[in-house]
Motif scaffolding. Structure first.
Motif, short mmCIF file in Angstrom:
data_model
loop_
_atom_site.label_atom_id
_atom_site.label_comp_id
_atom_site.label_asym_id
_atom_site.label_seq_id
_atom_site.Cartn_x
_atom_site.Cartn_y
_atom_site.Cartn_z
N LEU A 160 0.82 -1.13 -0.02
CA LEU A 160 -0.28 0.00 -0.12
C LEU A 160 0.87 1.14 0.08
O LEU A 160 0.52 2.40 -0.59
N GLU A 161 1.90 1.16 0.73
CA GLU A 161 2.75 2.44 0.88
C GLU A 161 3.34 2.81 -0.32
O GLU A 161 3.61 3.91 -1.04
N HIS A 162 3.56 1.87 -1.28
CA HIS A 162 4.33 2.21 -2.55
C HIS A 162 3.28 2.07 -3.87
O HIS A 162 3.80 2.33 -4.89
N ALA A 163 2.14 2.11 -3.50
CA ALA A 163 1.17 1.93 -4.77
C ALA A 163 0.54 3.45 -4.96
O ALA A 163 0.40 4.16 -3.92
N PRO A 164 0.38 3.68 -6.13
CA PRO A 164 -0.02 5.25 -6.64
C PRO A 164 -1.40 5.27 -5.86
O PRO A 164 -2.22 4.37 -6.22
N LEU A 165 -1.84 6.49 -5.53
CA LEU A 165 -3.22 6.72 -5.05
C LEU A 165 -4.47 6.25 -6.07
O LEU A 165 -5.30 5.95 -5.65
N SER A 166 -4.03 6.48 -7.18
CA SER A 166 -4.98 6.03 -8.17
C SER A 166 -5.47 4.61 -8.32
O SER A 166 -6.51 4.23 -8.41
N VAL A 192 -0.55 16.75 -0.98
CA VAL A 192 -0.77 15.85 -2.26
C VAL A 192 -0.94 16.68 -3.35
O VAL A 192 -1.78 17.63 -3.50
N GLN A 193 -0.31 16.36 -4.54
CA GLN A 193 -0.18 16.93 -5.64
C GLN A 193 -1.12 16.36 -6.86
O GLN A 193 -1.94 16.73 -7.60
N THR A 194 -0.77 14.75 -6.97
CA THR A 194 -1.52 14.04 -7.93
C THR A 194 -1.98 12.72 -7.34
O THR A 194 -1.30 12.12 -6.50
N ALA A 195 -2.92 12.11 -8.22
CA ALA A 195 -3.12 10.68 -7.81
C ALA A 195 -1.98 9.89 -8.18
O ALA A 195 -1.92 8.41 -7.88
#
Length: 183
Positions: free
Chosen positions: A108-114, A138-141
């Motif tokens: 989870l820590e290394h997965a992108p927010l998207s 936070v800037q982007t997903a």
């Protein structure tokens, strides 16, 4: 002096720590416990060992008498036998929670927010907004939770929890809280 200490405090300390261990154990069993109960239960159960040893030393003669009359062995066998089923629990029970978390957290820590947004039925922009509303930078997903935690000077575990917690419904604004496919 040691004998006086044992006779005065061995049984009362054992009783006190047993009560704490019992209350926190019952609370954990029924899932009533605040987060503090788990470490209290673990650490004070370990601390219980010292007064238990004092109690055994203080009551050594009666304990030996129980063994001679063979009334000690059945309760010990029952107590140890009661532990056996816990070694054979099927995966998916509460037994592996820590191990599961230790495996899932780095993913989870290394997965992108998207990608994380899909897990909680949100779109990436909705999760970005929700974290921003909680004070995260936070800037982007495309950012990972690890990057967001660093940029926000927050622990990564807290950031994972903030991202995965259910949204607060009450503001009436449901934007970003729906799964991209509309489900």
């Amino acid at each position: 002096m040691f004998r006086t200490f044992m006779s005065r405090y061995g049984t009362p300390l054992t009783t006190g720590f047993f009560i704490v261990s019992g209350v926190t154990g019952v609370a954990l069993f029924f899932h009533w416990a605040p987060l503090a109960f788990h470490p209290i239960h673990e650490w004070l159960s370990m601390t219980l060992l010292a007064p238990f040893v004092l109690h055994v030393i203080r009551n050594w003669t009666p304990l030996v008498n129980y063994a001679r009359r063979r009334t000690l062995f059945v309760p010990l066998i029952i107590a140890f036998a009661a532990c056996i089923p816990f070694f054979f629990q099927a995966p998916g029970g509460h037994v592996g929670n820590r191990k599961t978390a230790s495996i899932a957290l780095p993913v989870l820590e290394h997965a992108p927010l998207s990608r994380i947004a899909l897990l909680i039925r949100m779109d990436g922009d909705g999760l970005v907004r929700r974290l921003q509303e909680q004070g995260y930078t936070v800037q982007t997903a495309d950012q990972t939770l690890e990057d967001i935690a660093k940029a926000s000077s927050r622990p990564v575990n807290d950031t994972v929890v903030a991202a995965l917690q259910p949204p607060h419904h009450g503001s009436g604004d449901r934007s970003g809280h729906e799964h991209p496919s509309g489900r």
